[in-house]
Each structure stands twice: as C-alpha cells, then as structure tokens.
Design a protein around this motif. Structure first.
Motif, PDB file in Angstrom:
ATOM      1  N   GLN A 166       0.824  -1.203   0.000  1.00  7.25           N
ATOM      2  CA  GLN A 166       0.000   0.000   0.000  1.00  7.25           C
ATOM      3  C   GLN A 166       0.864   1.261   0.000  1.00  7.25           C
ATOM      4  O   GLN A 166       0.568   2.232  -0.703  1.00  7.25           O
ATOM      5  CB  GLN A 166      -0.918  -0.005   1.225  1.00  7.25           C
ATOM      6  N   GLU A 167       1.922   1.249   0.786  1.00  8.38           N
ATOM      7  CA  GLU A 167       2.823   2.400   0.835  1.00  8.38           C
ATOM      8  C   GLU A 167       3.522   2.608  -0.504  1.00  8.38           C
ATOM      9  O   GLU A 167       3.667   3.750  -0.975  1.00  8.38           O
ATOM     10  CB  GLU A 167       3.848   2.202   1.950  1.00  8.38           C
ATOM     11  N   ILE A 168       3.944   1.515  -1.133  1.00  6.80           N
ATOM     12  CA  ILE A 168       4.613   1.614  -2.440  1.00  6.80           C
ATOM     13  C   ILE A 168       3.647   2.179  -3.483  1.00  6.80           C
ATOM     14  O   ILE A 168       4.017   3.044  -4.289  1.00  6.80           O
ATOM     15  CB  ILE A 168       5.144   0.235  -2.870  1.00  6.80           C
ATOM     16  N   TYR A 169       2.409   1.703  -3.475  1.00  4.34           N
ATOM     17  CA  TYR A 169       1.432   2.193  -4.444  1.00  4.34           C
ATOM     18  C   TYR A 169       1.157   3.679  -4.236  1.00  4.34           C
ATOM     19  O   TYR A 169       1.032   4.446  -5.204  1.00  4.34           O
ATOM     20  CB  TYR A 169       0.136   1.393  -4.312  1.00  4.34           C
ATOM     21  N   LYS A 170       1.075   4.105  -2.967  1.00  5.02           N
ATOM     22  CA  LYS A 170       0.834   5.510  -2.668  1.00  5.02           C
ATOM     23  C   LYS A 170       1.986   6.376  -3.172  1.00  5.02           C
ATOM     24  O   LYS A 170       1.772   7.427  -3.804  1.00  5.02           O
ATOM     25  CB  LYS A 170       0.661   5.682  -1.158  1.00  5.02           C
ATOM     26  N   GLN A 171       3.221   5.945  -2.943  1.00  6.35           N
ATOM     27  CA  GLN A 171       4.387   6.700  -3.401  1.00  6.35           C
ATOM     28  C   GLN A 171       4.451   6.740  -4.930  1.00  6.35           C
ATOM     29  O   GLN A 171       4.796   7.772  -5.522  1.00  6.35           O
ATOM     30  CB  GLN A 171       5.662   6.073  -2.839  1.00  6.35           C
ATOM     31  N   THR A 172       4.098   5.636  -5.558  1.00 12.62           N
ATOM     32  CA  THR A 172       4.145   5.576  -7.020  1.00 12.62           C
ATOM     33  C   THR A 172       3.121   6.512  -7.645  1.00 12.62           C
ATOM     34  O   THR A 172       3.423   7.231  -8.608  1.00 12.62           O
ATOM     35  CB  THR A 172       3.902   4.129  -7.495  1.00 12.62           C
ATOM     36  N   LYS A 173       1.897   6.521  -7.095  1.00 13.41           N
ATOM     37  CA  LYS A 173       0.873   7.421  -7.618  1.00 13.41           C
ATOM     38  C   LYS A 173       1.282   8.880  -7.413  1.00 13.41           C
ATOM     39  O   LYS A 173       1.078   9.721  -8.291  1.00 13.41           O
ATOM     40  CB  LYS A 173      -0.460   7.144  -6.914  1.00 13.41           C
ATOM     41  N   MET A 174       1.881   9.171  -6.275  1.00 13.44           N
ATOM     42  CA  MET A 174       2.322  10.531  -6.006  1.00 13.44           C
ATOM     43  C   MET A 174       3.431  10.935  -6.976  1.00 13.44           C
ATOM     44  O   MET A 174       3.464  12.074  -7.476  1.00 13.44           O
ATOM     45  CB  MET A 174       2.820  10.640  -4.559  1.00 13.44           C
ATOM     46  N   PHE A 175       4.306   9.999  -7.290  1.00 11.60           N
ATOM     47  CA  PHE A 175       5.384  10.295  -8.247  1.00 11.60           C
ATOM     48  C   PHE A 175       4.819  10.584  -9.633  1.00 11.60           C
ATOM     49  O   PHE A 175       5.260  11.525 -10.311  1.00 11.60           O
ATOM     50  CB  PHE A 175       6.345   9.110  -8.301  1.00 11.60           C
ATOM     51  N   LEU A 176       3.837   9.804 -10.075  1.00 11.67           N
ATOM     52  CA  LEU A 176       3.243  10.026 -11.393  1.00 11.67           C
ATOM     53  C   LEU A 176       2.543  11.381 -11.452  1.00 11.67           C
ATOM     54  O   LEU A 176       2.626  12.088 -12.465  1.00 11.67           O
ATOM     55  CB  LEU A 176       2.264   8.901 -11.713  1.00 11.67           C
ATOM     56  N   GLU A 177       1.858  11.747 -10.376  1.00 13.67           N
ATOM     57  CA  GLU A 177       1.221  13.052 -10.336  1.00 13.67           C
ATOM     58  C   GLU A 177       2.259  14.168 -10.394  1.00 13.67           C
ATOM     59  O   GLU A 177       2.073  15.185 -11.067  1.00 13.67           O
ATOM     60  CB  GLU A 177       0.381  13.188  -9.054  1.00 13.67           C
ATOM     61  N   THR A 178       3.356  13.983  -9.663  1.00 14.83           N
ATOM     62  CA  THR A 178       4.410  14.996  -9.663  1.00 14.83           C
ATOM     63  C   THR A 178       5.048  15.132 -11.042  1.00 14.83           C
ATOM     64  O   THR A 178       5.329  16.241 -11.505  1.00 14.83           O
ATOM     65  CB  THR A 178       5.489  14.624  -8.627  1.00 14.83           C
ATOM     66  N   MET A 179       5.261  14.003 -11.709  1.00 10.84           N
ATOM     67  CA  MET A 179       5.867  14.046 -13.042  1.00 10.84           C
ATOM     68  C   MET A 179       4.966  14.745 -14.053  1.00 10.84           C
ATOM     69  O   MET A 179       5.446  15.284 -15.054  1.00 10.84           O
ATOM     70  CB  MET A 179       6.182  12.625 -13.523  1.00 10.84           C
ATOM     71  N   HIS A 180       3.655  14.734 -13.782  1.00  9.35           N
ATOM     72  CA  HIS A 180       2.747  15.430 -14.697  1.00  9.35           C
ATOM     73  C   HIS A 180       3.045  16.929 -14.727  1.00  9.35           C
ATOM     74  O   HIS A 180       2.938  17.571 -15.778  1.00  9.35           O
ATOM     75  CB  HIS A 180       1.301  15.193 -14.256  1.00  9.35           C
TER      76      HIS A 180
END
Length: 503
Positions: A166-180
């Motif tokens: 769950q923590e990995i998925y949260k960090q990954t989604k946050m990274f994708l949003e940031t890269m946008h």
C-alpha cells in the motif's frame, strides 16, 4: 589497427594473431574505477558516479548564477545612487542604462528561479503532496488497453505485500502526479527525478520495510514497468531533444555501410550453416523488436536475447565456446545487417529511465555496454578500421562500386577463365551435394522417428485394449412399442382424421 569508439576514452586494438575488433573488459567499466559498467551517454561513468559528477556541476552552475545575479544587483544599486546627483541629460542616459540592466537582471534571475523551482518541487514534500491532490488530466484520461492491463497487474502484485504494498502504491501514484507537472522540464531533469525515485523507494524498502534484496529487485522491476508504461509517450524521444536527429543520422550511416562484409570485421560466423543462419536471423529479430517495447527492462531483455543468439552462432561455427573478442565484431555486424529502428532513441531511453542497478551490473549491463560500443564504432568507422585504402572506402561509401567476394583460391593471372569457372562450379556442386546428403540424412531420421512413434502408439493402444477389454453385451429383449405396456390402451381417444372442406 587502432580505432577510437569513444572520444578520449575507449579504444579498440588489434590482436597480434589476427585482424579484428577487440575491446578489453576493463574498458567497459566505469572510468572512475568503482567496478560497475560505464556508459557512453554518461561520458564513461556508471550511473552512480555520473550523478555525483552531475550534481557537482549543477551546484557550481547554481553558485555562478547567484553570484551573477548579486553582482547585477549591486551594479544597479550603485548606478541608482549615482543618478541622484545627476541632472538634465544625465537622467535620460541613466534611464536607458537602468532599463538595460533591469532587463539583463530579470533574464538572469528568471533563469536562476526556474533552475531552483525544479529542485524546490523535488525537495519539498509538502509541495509534492499538494500537487498530488490536484487533479491530473493526463492520469485521469482514458488509458490504453496496455496501460490498463499493467495497472491491474501492478495492483495485484502489491496485494501480496499488504502494508508495504500500500505504501509503495501511494508513493508511485504521487510520483506520477508529480511528473505530470514536470513535463516542461528538460528530459535530463525528468530522468534525474525518476532515478531519485528509484533510489528512494529501494532504500525505504530495505531500511523501513526490511524487505529481502531479492524481493526488492522484483518489486523495483514492477514499479519500473508500471511508471514507464504510463510515462512512455511523454519521455521517449521527446521533441525537446535531438534524439530523432541522431536516429536519422545513424540510420543513414548504416545504410551507407551496407557493403561491409563479415570478413572485413573478422566475424567468426559461417551463415552457410543452417543452424548459424537461424541464430543470426533470431538475433536480428530481437534487436529490431527492442523498439516495440515500452519498459526499459523489456528493451534490455531484447538486447540480452540477441547477444545470446550471437554467442550460440559463434559457438556452432567454431565448435568451441565464444569469447568476448568474437562477440563485439559479430554484434556490430548484426546491427549493420538489421539497422534497428530508432536505435539512438532506445539507447537514450534505457540510459535515462532504466533501474540503474541493471545497467551497472549483470549480463544486461554488460550486453548493453557492448551495444553502446558497437554503435559508437559504427559512427566512427573509417577505412583504417576495415583495413581498406581511403580510395576504396570512399568508392564503397558513395555507391560507385561494391567489394568483390573473396575467392579462397589464389589464381595466377594467366589462368584460363573457363578453368576458374569450372572449379567454382565444382565447388558449388560439392557444397550442394553436402547439403543434399545432410537433408537426406535428416529425412531418414525423421522417417525412422515417425515409424517408431507409430509403432509405439499402436503398442500402447494394444496394451490398453488387452488390459481393459471392451465387452459388448447383446440385447436380451426385443424393443417393444412405446405403448406396449399401456394397459389402458383401449381408453385412448381415436386419432384425429383430416377434414376436407369444399371451398
């Protein structure tokens, strides 16, 4: 023969016993001496050393930009102070001076602010959280079938890790949003953000989650697959780079080198052997297939499969294990023969966004480094590299003529042309005879295998029939009418009779 394949760093030398392309194992390693594999795109450093050098250069540039901004500020303040005592025409002169200085300062300071804005967004966790809460039209858009499939696979994979997943998925989604929000940055800065994310997630899993190293590697592979499938269309061959220009240049270069033969490169591969020819075709197919993949790891897998086919082809030809000195010339030949699409873009994409641990160690890193060396050699290839005169090389490159096929026999100048042709025909007939004998031998072997297979199946069927005999019992009673057992047959109504109406 000595030919540079990388400016000021890697060189290929001729072995004393034969002419060929040779690169020492030490020349493939990081030039800082850390023991990992280097990369031409990182100026011969590994990813770790390159990032250290890049950070040093970046900090130096930041310091210089700030010093320039402060100097311009001081000059403006001094000019403004001196303008207070000026009268009349001097006021107009100072106005022009002030306008010029202000424009220059604004341009320089804006550059510095832009430079720092990327770092501030990367370094500020609070800003990242705010950006993650903002709606992203790109991520909320209708995803493709492949992206949707990869997302589902990634979620199912993380379910097995419970809280850590769950923590990995949260960090990954946050990274994708940031890269946008960072698509306006240069591709190098986007690459640095991705590499920082890889490193951060791996360190957190090892320190906080106490995840074993082998599981960390599997998780990182899935993370790379997920985020790069989502980011592929934005970061592969972006318009802000000259990747497409490099692709066209290397493609044109390879087309101009279509006349290069295996003998010129000392390639220890005999394509007249059917097994070797199949391996060469498979190697070319794999290196071409690299462009169809989205994930850097999948592109590396294509390079690895291609390299293994090359080693098998050399082993079959020489009837002994292949060496690294035989591999590089053959890889160059495969690249020349296949002319893979968007070659430079794929190499740059892998370099920028692949998990750095794969490029620094292991067979994937070794084969990828050799591919970079092969491409660099092709770009620098000249007459001396192929032991040709400059005149012949220029004529071959211009397409005026092509090199003749080398003849195994050394004919004397007085030999009759008819005799030469006769011996050539005899040699060709001998080769055809050998191939015919090999085909007949394989056909007889296939026939024997089919007969043995048929006999084996028949024997198995017979054994089963004998072990479980099929008994068909005859019918004990004749079939009766459907109403024979109906004792109340006489109570049934009479059948309906057709009615005829006159009309």
């Amino acid at each position: 023969m000595s030919c540079e394949i990388l400016p000021g760093r890697k060189k290929m030398s001729l072995k004393s016993e034969r002419r060929g392309i040779h690169v020492d194992q030490s020349e493939l390693l990081c030039k800082k001496g850390c023991g990992y594999y280097g990369n031409p795109a990182w100026q011969g450093f590994c990813s770790k050393c390159w990032r250290e050098e890049y950070q040093k250069a970046r900090q130096k540039q930041i310091q210089e930009d700030w010093e320039l901004a402060e100097r311009l500020q001081r000059e403006e303040e001094e000019a403004f102070a001196s303008s207070q005592s000026s009268q009349g025409a001097q006021s107009l002169t100072f106005s022009k001076f002030e306008e010029k200085k202000t424009n220059e300062k604004t341009r320089k300071v804006t550059t510095v602010k832009k430079f720092f804005s990327a770092s501030s967004r990367v370094g500020s966790k609070k800003a990242e959280i705010q950006e993650a809460k903002a709606p992203s039209p790109s991520i909320n858009r209708q995803t493709s079938i492949e992206t949707d499939r990869v997302s589902k696979e990634f979620i199912e994979f993380l379910k097995t890790f419970h809280k850590t997943g769950q923590e990995i998925y949260k960090q990954t989604k946050m990274f994708l949003e940031t890269m946008h929000y960072k698509r306006d940055l240069s591709i190098e800065e986007q690459s640095e953000c991705t590499q920082d994310f890889y490193q951060s997630v791996a360190e957190k899993m090892q320190t906080r989650g106490k995840v074993p190293p082998e599981k960390v590697e599997k998780i990182m592979d899935q993370i790379e697959k997920y985020i790069m499938t989502r980011l592929y269309k934005y970061v592969f061959c972006p318009e802000t780079t000259d990747d497409e220009k490099k692709d066209l240049a290397i493609q044109k270069r390879i087309r101009a080198l279509h006349w290069v033969t295996p003998q010129m490169l000392c390639v220890p591969v005999n394509e007249e052997i059917p097994e070797v020819s199949d391996m060469v075709v498979k190697a070319i197919t794999d290196i071409i297939e690299m462009d169809s993949k989205r994930v850097p790891r999948d592109k590396l897998a294509c390079i690895t499969r291609c390299s293994k086919h090359i080693f098998n082809a050399i082993k079959i030809t020489k009837n002994e294990p292949a060496s690294a000195d035989d591999f590089l010339p053959t890889l160059i030949y495969i690249v020349l023969k296949g002319n893979p699409p968007r070659l430079q873009s794929n190499i740059q994409y892998i370099t920028r966004f692949c998990n750095p641990s794969r490029l620094m160690t292991g067979e994937d890193g070794y084969y990828f480094t050799n591919l970079c060396c092969a491409v660099a050699f092709i770009e620098k290839l000249d007459a001396q590299s192929l032991n040709l005169s400059q005149e012949d090389f220029d004529r071959y490159m211009s397409g005026q003529t092509s090199p003749r096929k080398q003849e195994p026999e050394s004919w004397s100048p007085d030999a009759c042309l008819g005799v030469k042709q006769m011996y050539k025909n005899l040699d060709l007939l001998s080769q055809l005879n050998e191939r015919q004998e090999r085909i007949m031998s394989e056909a007889k072997k296939l026939e024997k295998d089919l007969i043995d297979w048929t006999d084996g199946i028949a024997k198995e069927v017979q054994d089963i029939v004998e072990k479980y005999p099929l008994e068909i019992k005859p019918a004990t009673q004749p079939l009766a009418a459907i109403d024979s057992e109906n004792v109340e047959n006489d109570k049934l109504p009479p059948p309906l009779q057709p009615q005829v109406y006159a009309g």
